[in-house]
Design a protein around this motif. Structure first.
Motif, PDB file in Angstrom:
ATOM      1  N   UNK A  86       0.838  -1.203   0.000  1.00  0.00           N
ATOM      2  CA  UNK A  86       0.000   0.000   0.000  1.00  0.00           C
ATOM      3  C   UNK A  86       0.870   1.249   0.000  1.00  0.00           C
ATOM      4  N   UNK A  87       0.342   2.323  -0.556  1.00  0.00           N
ATOM      5  CA  UNK A  87       1.056   3.592  -0.552  1.00  0.00           C
ATOM      6  C   UNK A  87       1.154   4.133   0.874  1.00  0.00           C
ATOM      7  N   UNK A  88       2.284   4.790   1.161  1.00  0.00           N
ATOM      8  CA  UNK A  88       2.506   5.398   2.469  1.00  0.00           C
ATOM      9  C   UNK A  88       1.984   6.829   2.440  1.00  0.00           C
ATOM     10  N   UNK A  89       1.290   7.222   3.517  1.00  0.00           N
ATOM     11  CA  UNK A  89       0.772   8.579   3.640  1.00  0.00           C
ATOM     12  C   UNK A  89       1.381   9.189   4.903  1.00  0.00           C
ATOM     13  N   UNK A  90       2.240  10.166   4.739  1.00  0.00           N
ATOM     14  CA  UNK A  90       2.923  10.752   5.886  1.00  0.00           C
ATOM     15  C   UNK A  90       1.989  11.628   6.707  1.00  0.00           C
ATOM     16  N   UNK A  91       2.192  11.603   8.035  1.00  0.00           N
ATOM     17  CA  UNK A  91       1.499  12.513   8.918  1.00  0.00           C
ATOM     18  C   UNK A  91       2.172  13.867   8.920  1.00  0.00           C
ATOM     19  N   UNK A  92       1.763  14.753   9.789  1.00  0.00           N
ATOM     20  CA  UNK A  92       2.337  16.098   9.819  1.00  0.00           C
ATOM     21  C   UNK A  92       3.824  16.086  10.168  1.00  0.00           C
ATOM     22  N   UNK A  93       4.569  17.026   9.605  1.00  0.00           N
ATOM     23  CA  UNK A  93       5.976  17.191   9.958  1.00  0.00           C
ATOM     24  C   UNK A  93       6.090  17.444  11.456  1.00  0.00           C
ATOM     25  N   UNK A  94       7.029  16.732  12.085  1.00  0.00           N
ATOM     26  CA  UNK A  94       7.256  16.927  13.506  1.00  0.00           C
ATOM     27  C   UNK A  94       6.554  15.930  14.401  1.00  0.00           C
ATOM     28  N   UNK A  95       5.769  15.008  13.819  1.00  0.00           N
ATOM     29  CA  UNK A  95       5.061  14.014  14.637  1.00  0.00           C
ATOM     30  C   UNK A  95       5.624  12.605  14.484  1.00  0.00           C
TER      31      UNK A  95
ATOM     32  N   UNK B 121       4.477  10.459  12.552  1.00  0.00           N
ATOM     33  CA  UNK B 121       3.370   9.572  12.212  1.00  0.00           C
ATOM     34  C   UNK B 121       3.352   9.244  10.722  1.00  0.00           C
ATOM     35  N   UNK B 122       3.023   7.986  10.440  1.00  0.00           N
ATOM     36  CA  UNK B 122       2.914   7.506   9.062  1.00  0.00           C
ATOM     37  C   UNK B 122       1.664   6.668   8.950  1.00  0.00           C
ATOM     38  N   UNK B 123       0.943   6.826   7.866  1.00  0.00           N
ATOM     39  CA  UNK B 123      -0.255   6.020   7.653  1.00  0.00           C
ATOM     40  C   UNK B 123      -0.207   5.289   6.326  1.00  0.00           C
ATOM     41  N   UNK B 124      -1.093   4.334   6.175  1.00  0.00           N
ATOM     42  CA  UNK B 124      -1.248   3.591   4.927  1.00  0.00           C
ATOM     43  C   UNK B 124      -2.738   3.505   4.635  1.00  0.00           C
ATOM     44  N   UNK B 125      -3.097   3.544   3.372  1.00  0.00           N
ATOM     45  CA  UNK B 125      -4.517   3.542   3.053  1.00  0.00           C
ATOM     46  C   UNK B 125      -5.135   2.161   3.230  1.00  0.00           C
ATOM     47  N   UNK B 126      -4.478   1.127   2.710  1.00  0.00           N
ATOM     48  CA  UNK B 126      -5.047  -0.220   2.767  1.00  0.00           C
ATOM     49  C   UNK B 126      -4.043  -1.221   3.321  1.00  0.00           C
ATOM     50  N   UNK B 127      -3.243  -0.789   4.281  1.00  0.00           N
ATOM     51  CA  UNK B 127      -2.281  -1.688   4.920  1.00  0.00           C
ATOM     52  C   UNK B 127      -1.900  -1.107   6.270  1.00  0.00           C
TER      53      UNK B 127
END
Length: 548
Positions: free
Chosen positions: A251-260, A262-268
């Motif tokens: 799944x593609x990686x979706x970064x959270x805000x700079x400085x946190x 945090x990293x998210x994924x849409x379908x993983x």
């Protein structure tokens, strides 16, 4: 691996959430037994026995659900596997309409004789209920679909993955947390497979194979000198997927805000990555600055906002709750029919477009047909901030002048009668291209909140308070550091009218509730809520650690 008639999750800190009583069919000799399928020809024959018996006893309408429900739960703590549970439930539920009234009966005797007896009981119950029925049930029409089937579009059946491999993943996540400063950690993996066969006197024979998965953990950091401790929950989302959800490379990686961090994924979901960060953030929370109460602009991540959507939009727009049928269990709704009839009730700002959706891939509520044999769909609940619709099933549709059911009827077991349940309810992302850092750039004084925390909401789903998992202070458009002791208070209409902006489709993700309770006797269901990062202006924030 032993059969369980009742599984209670409160010991793992899930807020007293419970699974329903599980009647069990046979002994599960091995996990491989869970991969067996019931012959569709047998299910059709048994369904016809039930339908024909019901009609011969005077039913005007009948439907039958033959269900095989499988659950596998794995629990670990630090270096130990605490428990592995395999549960299997198999039986038949028959619902009929006779003398204008519903009747229902269920049986674990999955034979011609057992099914026929259940159909007879259902008709007898309907006729007994008819003596108290004030108005006959009105069913919205639905077409018969003949013999059809549907399956969750999975890539890898989680039940095919060896238990040892799944336990090793949980233990590896525990180790990652401990190596990065956690004092304690527990983790769990929930897997569900519903094999449901629906047939009705209207000519449908619908075979569905539904899969869901939820990895979860809690990390605790302890300051030994003071005895103070802080926890950080997993930022996973339960999904209507197979074991491919546990592969972040897919799944593609979706970064959270700079400085946190945090990293998210849409379908993983990357459990090791999240556990590593969770340990660091739990330690960080021990020394984080305590928030000063006041008005703040809030930037809410999809994982957090999903719970707020669930409680302040999903539940209050259930039509049976609006009509007062849920008052004894969890309250009614402020969003009464008179508000909908005006056609101009401002539930939120013009930015707020909230839709119900039973066909969203990857979601927990994704099915081909609901438990009344209605083909599922998507529809609007709030359009440009205005309340436009509710969630209704076949015997409710006429109340809101609808010609058809919305396809959101569900029962959590063959032994439970189906009734209106929340579909996936989501906030549409913004149309203007925007990422989370750009969203934060427009905030002078604010707080970024990620993940779910404690919450409360009143009996009409109006006044509420929500916490979160992690909090970060925003000053002059930048994340400047962690905060603690944060909760925001508002009411549903005020909160959604404060919605000022959101990220676009590229930031959209789903949160889910795996054990959403409703009804008496209580039933659970699984439902997803999607959104992109969203900003709410001028929300009242309190400090949860300070005494009043």
């Amino acid at each position: 691996m032993k059969r369980r008639n009742f599984l209670e999750l409160s010991a793992l800190g899930f807020g007293g959430l419970m699974l329903p009583s599980i009647p069990v069919f046979g002994d599960i000799v091995s996990p491989e037994r869970m991969l067996e399928q019931v012959d569709p020809a047998l299910k059709k024959r048994l369904a016809d026995v039930a339908l024909n018996t019901a009609k011969s006893r005077g039913a005007n309408y009948a439907d039958v659900r033959i269900g095989r429900y499988l659950q596998q739960y794995i629990f670990t703590r630090e270096k130990q596997v605490q428990n592995i549970v395999n549960a299997e439930s198999f039986g038949v539920g028959v619902r009929v309409l006779a003398d204008g009234t519903w009747g229902f009966a269920a049986t674990s005797d999955v034979s011609d004789k057992g099914v026929a007896k259940a159909a007879e009981q259902a008709v007898a119950i309907a006729r007994a209920n008819a003596k108290l029925q004030k108005e006959p049930v009105q069913l919205a029409p639905v077409q018969g679909y003949g013999e059809v089937s549907w399956q969750t579009p999975i890539e890898k059946n989680a039940f095919e993955v060896p238990v040892g491999e799944k336990a090793d993943l949980l233990l590896a996540a525990n180790a990652a947390a401990m190596d990065n400063g956690a004092s304690f950690v527990n983790s769990a993996l929930f897997q569900v497979n519903e094999q449901k066969y629906f047939a009705s006197t209207e000519g449908s024979y619908i075979d569905q194979d539904i899969h869901r998965i939820w990895p979860n953990f809690t990390v605790t950091a302890v300051d030994k000198a003071s005895g103070k401790f802080k926890t950080r929950e997993a930022l996973s989302a339960p999904m209507g997927m197979g074991y491919e959800y546990m592969n972040p490379k897919a799944s593609e990686k979706i970064n959270g805000p700079a400085g946190t961090g945090l990293v998210g994924y849409r379908y993983a979901y990357d459990m090791l990555e999240d556990a590593t960060l969770a340990a660091k953030q739990a330690k960080e929370k021990l020394t984080a600055k305590s928030v000063m109460a006041g008005k703040y602009d809030l930037v809410l991540d999809p994982n957090h906002l999903g719970l707020t959507i669930h409680e302040s939009v999903g539940h209050p727009l259930e039509l049976d709750r609006v009509l007062g049928y849920e008052a004894n269990y969890a309250g009614t709704s402020f969003a009464t029919l008179d508000k909908w009839k005006t056609k101009n009730f401002k539930y939120g700002s013009d930015k707020v477009n909230i839709f119900a959706d039973k066909i969203q891939p990857g979601s927990l509520g994704y099915v081909g047909w609901d438990d009344e044999g209605v083909k599922t769909k998507k529809w609007d609940l709030i359009k440009d901030g205005t309340l436009v619709n509710y969630q209704a099933i076949r015997d409710q549709a006429h109340i809101i002048n609808e010609d058809e059911s919305h396809g959101c009827c569900y029962a959590d077991s063959w032994s439970s009668v189906q009734f209106q349940r929340m579909p996936n309810v989501s906030l549409a992302p913004g149309r203007e291209k925007k990422n989370v850092d750009q969203l934060i750039a427009g905030v002078d004084k604010g707080i970024y909140i990620a993940g779910r925390g404690s919450y409360s909401i009143d009996q009409q789903r109006y006044n509420f308070q929500f916490g979160g998992t992690t909090f970060h202070e925003i000053k002059n458009g930048k994340i400047v550091g962690p905060l603690e002791d944060v909760a925001y208070q508002s009411n549903t209409q005020e909160f959604w009218n404060s919605c000022a902006d959101m990220c676009d489709e590229s930031d959209y993700r789903m949160f889910g509730s795996f054990f959403d309770g409703k009804g008496q006797p209580s039933q659970i269901s699984a439902v997803s809520h999607g959104s992109a990062h969203t900003r709410f202006n001028g929300v009242n924030v309190i400090n949860t650690a300070r005494k009043i």
